[in-house]
Design a protein around this motif. Structure first.
Motif, PDB file in Angstrom:
ATOM      1  N   TYR A  82      44.485  43.674  46.141  1.00 36.81           N
ATOM      2  CA  TYR A  82      44.323  42.897  44.913  1.00 36.81           C
ATOM      3  C   TYR A  82      45.638  42.918  44.143  1.00 36.81           C
ATOM      4  N   ASP A  83      45.943  41.837  43.407  1.00 41.10           N
ATOM      5  CA  ASP A  83      47.110  41.815  42.528  1.00 41.10           C
ATOM      6  C   ASP A  83      46.993  42.880  41.437  1.00 41.10           C
ATOM      7  N   THR A  84      45.802  42.995  40.872  1.00 41.40           N
ATOM      8  CA  THR A  84      45.542  43.949  39.806  1.00 41.40           C
ATOM      9  C   THR A  84      44.243  44.695  40.121  1.00 41.40           C
ATOM     10  N   PRO A  85      44.316  45.721  40.961  1.00 37.43           N
ATOM     11  CA  PRO A  85      43.082  46.431  41.302  1.00 37.43           C
ATOM     12  C   PRO A  85      42.540  47.219  40.116  1.00 37.43           C
ATOM     13  N   GLU A  86      41.235  47.249  40.014  1.00 35.48           N
ATOM     14  CA  GLU A  86      40.587  48.098  39.020  1.00 35.48           C
ATOM     15  C   GLU A  86      40.821  49.555  39.414  1.00 35.48           C
TER      16      GLU A  86
END
Length: 115
Positions: A82-86
């Motif tokens: 993901y680009d911005t993983p949680e």
């Protein structure tokens, strides 16, 4: 039941497929950055690229020591696509003393490893 356990946290992330979520969980446990992980199917609703989206995802809850959160977060960011993983860490405020000791023991080896 232990009254207070700021040393143990649950780190949560999500992934778009069960296979990727399981692979990430296995890799984190194998690296001794987490004692264990659970993989759950979830339905996520979120803002992305200026719009509300909804998708099926797989949530991974990793149990670890608070002192490993930064290393685990870096590991998850590196391994994730993901680009911005949680990556969210929530402190465990109470729990079984035996279980919490097990989490600490199973992640103790990671303190000697380099990131």
């Amino acid at each position: 039941m232990a009254a207070s356990t700021p040393d143990v946290v649950v780190v949560t992330t999500t992934h778009d497929t069960e296979d990727k979520a399981r692979a990430l969980a296995v890799a984190a446990v194998r690296a001794r950055l987490a004692a264990c992980a659970q993989v759950h199917p979830v339905r996520s609703v979120y803002w992305w690229d200026g719009e509300v989206r909804e998708s099926a995802e797989w949530r991974v809850d990793l149990k670890t020591r608070a002192e490993l959160v930064a290393r685990l977060a870096a590991f998850l960011a590196e391994e994730h696509d993901y680009d911005t993983p949680e990556v969210i860490a929530v402190p465990v405020v109470a729990g079984s003393a035996d279980y919490l000791a097990w989490v600490a023991a199973e992640t103790a080896g990671s303190a000697r490893r380099t990131p």
